[in-house]
Structure formats: structure tokens, C-alpha cells
Write an enzyme that holds these catalytic residues in place. Structure first.
Site, PDB file in Angstrom:
ATOM      1  N   GLN A 128     -64.844 -31.158  57.196  1.00  0.00           N
ATOM      2  CA  GLN A 128     -65.186 -32.525  56.808  1.00  0.00           C
ATOM      3  C   GLN A 128     -63.988 -33.456  56.994  1.00  0.00           C
ATOM      4  O   GLN A 128     -62.862 -33.101  56.687  1.00  0.00           O
ATOM      5  CB  GLN A 128     -65.619 -32.522  55.334  1.00  0.00           C
ATOM      6  N   SER A 140     -62.653 -24.776  56.225  1.00  0.00           N
ATOM      7  CA  SER A 140     -63.692 -25.075  55.237  1.00  0.00           C
ATOM      8  C   SER A 140     -65.081 -25.002  55.873  1.00  0.00           C
ATOM      9  O   SER A 140     -65.519 -23.929  56.286  1.00  0.00           O
ATOM     10  CB  SER A 140     -63.413 -26.446  54.602  1.00  0.00           C
ATOM     11  N   LEU A 141     -65.775 -26.121  56.000  1.00  0.00           N
ATOM     12  CA  LEU A 141     -67.079 -26.161  56.672  1.00  0.00           C
ATOM     13  C   LEU A 141     -67.016 -25.482  58.042  1.00  0.00           C
ATOM     14  O   LEU A 141     -67.960 -24.815  58.477  1.00  0.00           O
ATOM     15  CB  LEU A 141     -67.511 -27.623  56.846  1.00  0.00           C
ATOM     16  N   ARG A 171     -75.368 -26.055  51.613  1.00  0.00           N
ATOM     17  CA  ARG A 171     -73.997 -26.189  51.091  1.00  0.00           C
ATOM     18  C   ARG A 171     -73.681 -27.650  50.790  1.00  0.00           C
ATOM     19  O   ARG A 171     -73.169 -27.994  49.728  1.00  0.00           O
ATOM     20  CB  ARG A 171     -73.035 -25.629  52.140  1.00  0.00           C
ATOM     21  N   HIS A 204     -63.369 -26.920  46.814  1.00  0.00           N
ATOM     22  CA  HIS A 204     -62.472 -25.755  46.752  1.00  0.00           C
ATOM     23  C   HIS A 204     -61.715 -25.673  45.420  1.00  0.00           C
ATOM     24  O   HIS A 204     -60.522 -25.403  45.384  1.00  0.00           O
ATOM     25  CB  HIS A 204     -61.513 -25.744  47.947  1.00  0.00           C
ATOM     26  N   GLN A 225     -65.667 -18.937  49.140  1.00  0.00           N
ATOM     27  CA  GLN A 225     -64.976 -20.066  49.779  1.00  0.00           C
ATOM     28  C   GLN A 225     -65.114 -21.388  49.025  1.00  0.00           C
ATOM     29  O   GLN A 225     -64.187 -22.187  48.976  1.00  0.00           O
ATOM     30  CB  GLN A 225     -65.509 -20.224  51.212  1.00  0.00           C
TER      31      GLN A 225
END
Length: 294
Positions: A10, A89-90, A114, A196, A245
Site C-alpha cells: 500500500q 505487506s500486501l 483483507r 501490523h 502477518q
């Protein structure tokens, strides 16, 4: 000499992203149109001609970046020769699809789930993230532990650049202490919530069921996962790490170092923007970086 492919998260989005990819071939157009159907709205309209504000909504941003990355990887065809992959991440979901561990449709549905779960979690409690520049990891970790409110290191992006995540009060307190400890900057980020961090627990619970219901196969090459920066090919371990995650940190610095230790000689960023190439260079100036181009 091994080729590493890396996938952004992102923040890499921009209006107009993916338009050339949509027009590239019948196959790429089909994949975008399939995504419009699966998502239940025309994400392509927002990607190609929406406003920055529309594109910034988590429920749009995450699938948009995923689509750009995955469809670009598919369009590369035989020239996509990965010896190892990782995603920020993503981007971990994009990496899994591109490495053959996760199907395109399953991947998109998971990313949409998500994004929605994260959006909901941000509405439960006001939360924030901030980029901390110019301090070592240990100092940031130590100061976060001293704050009584929830605040944790969330993204280890490169040496001297960490992102912290937590309640608004926790992030504000930590920023003050970190500036006193010598941070060059403590910059609040324009994001929806405390990604996170433990504040994503509600999203993690919701996403866990979705992740457990999909099939994950052995990838064609190792994937270095965010939670511990280690390489995995075992489907059960990959699933477990994907679930962890959301509330665990993105150990990007450590991921790049491990990939270099394991023989990565070049890093190709697959998706919008060039943020990851910059981070790789800050981890190792000698590393070869490039953007994936058709």
C-alpha cells in the site's frame, strides 16, 4: 547469480495505474474484467480515471496494487524467471500468486477480504502510524516498549527508516521520545489505521478463516515472508505466516539481507512505483535493481 522479484504494498498506487496493462492484450483485459466481476465494482474505473482520494481507500488501494503487480507478472510470461520472491505487506499476496502458490481468483478474494477487515479494524479504535528516520532499530524498539499505550515497530523498511504503529496516543508519545533520542524526523503517515500492530487482531481473526479456506500450493521458488524474513516453500508454513502477518511487523530490511545472503544478484520490482527499489539500495548500495517492463 539469482533473480529476485519483489512486490510493492500500500502506498505505491497512482491514478492511471494499469491502463497500459489493460490495453496490452486480450488476456490482460480479461483478467482486469474478471476482477471487476469478483469485486462487485469497476475497480478499473477508479484505477484508470478516479481521484487520488478514491484510490486511497483501503478497499480500493489493496486490490488495485495486487492487480497491477499480478497481471504484470503474468504478462511477462516466460521472461518472469524468479529464483526467489518477496512482497512488502500486501505485496506478499502478489508474490504468492506470481510464484504459483495461490490462484489468481483466490488471491484477489483474499486481498479484498483483507482490505475490508483492515478497514473495519481501523474503525473500532482511533489509531496511527509514523515513519521514524535516522535511528537504529534497537533504539526504536526500546522506546516503543517504554510507552504505556500500544505502539510497536511495524515496518523495518531499511536501515534508519522504521515505521511505528499503534493507538494515536501511543504513536504521539513514542514520536516525542524518539525525537528526544535523536531521530531526524518522526512523520505521522496518512493511513487508515495501525497496520501490523496488535490493533489489527480483529482483522486477523476475520482473515484467518478466509486464508484457511483457500488452497496454497508449493511455490515455484522460495518466498521470503514478512513475519520473520525467512524463505518458505511449505504450504502450511506459508499459510501460518500469512495469518500472522496482519499483527506482526514487516521485516523488509532483514528480508533483503537474507535474499542477498542466499545469492540474489538482482531485484526486479513488479507493480506500480519504485519504492522498493529505493529501499533495496538503502540496504545494499551494490544491489542491482530494476522495474519490470513489458
Amino acid at each position: 547469480m539469482k533473480k529476485a522479484y519483489i512486490f510493492p504494498g500500500q502506498g505505491a498506487q497512482f491514478v492511471g495505474m494499469g491502463k497500459d496493462l489493460y490495453n496490452h492484450s486480450e488476456e490482460t483485459r480479461f483478467l482486469f474484467e474478471q476482477a471487476n466481476e469478483i469485486l462487485g465494482f469497476r475497480i478499473t474505473d477508479v484505477m484508470f480515471g478516479g481521484t487520488d482520494e478514491e484510490l486511497k481507500q483501503t478497499r480500493v488501494t489493496q486490490p488495485a496494487i495486487f492487480l497491477h503487480s499480478v497481471i504484470l507478472a503474468k504478462a511477462l510470461g516466460a521472461s518472469f524467471e524468479a529464483d526467489m520472491v518477496a512482497g512488502h505487506s500486501l505485496g506478499e499476496f502478489s508474490a504468492l500468486v506470481s510464484a504459483g502458490a495461490l490462484g489468481y481468483e483466490d488471491g484477489l478474494r483474499l486481498v479484498a477480504a483483507r482490505a475490508n477487515a483492515m478497514q473495519k479494524a481501523t474503525e473500532i479504535q482511533p489509531s496511527a502510524m509514523a515513519a521514524i528516520l535516522g535511528l537504529d532499530d534497537f533504539t526504536v524498539e526500546d522506546i516503543c516498549q517504554r510507552v504505556s499505550e500500544v505502539v510497536v515497530p511495524a515496518n523495518y523498511n531499511c536501515p534508519g527508516q522504521l515505521v511505528i504503529s499503534g493507538t494515536v496516543a501511543g504513536v504521539d508519545s513514542a514520536c516525542e521520545l524518539l525525537l528526544e533520542a535523536g531521530a531526524k524526523r518522526a512523520l505521522k503517515l496518512n493511513v487508515g489505521g495501525a497496520f501490523h500492530s496488535p490493533l489489527m487482531e480483529a482483522a486477523k481473526v476475520e482473515l484467518q478463516a478466509a486464508i484457511e479456506s483457500v488452497t496454497i500450493s508449493e511455490p515455484v521458488c522460495p518466498i521470503y515472508q514478512n513475519v520473520d524474513a525467512k524463505a518458505y516453500t511449505d504450504p502450511a508454513s506459508i499459510k501460518h505466516n500469512l495469518i500472522e502477518q496482519l499483527t506482526g511487523p514487516v521485516r523488509w530490511t532483514q528480508t533483503i539481507l537474507h535474499m542477498i545472503e542466499d545469492g540474489a544478484s538482482s531485484f526486479t520490482e513488479v507493480g506500480p512505483g519504485n519504492v522498493l527499489q529505493g529501499l533495496v539500495k538503502k540496504v545494499d548500495r551494490q544491489a542491482e535493481t530494476a522495474a519490470a517492463v513489458l
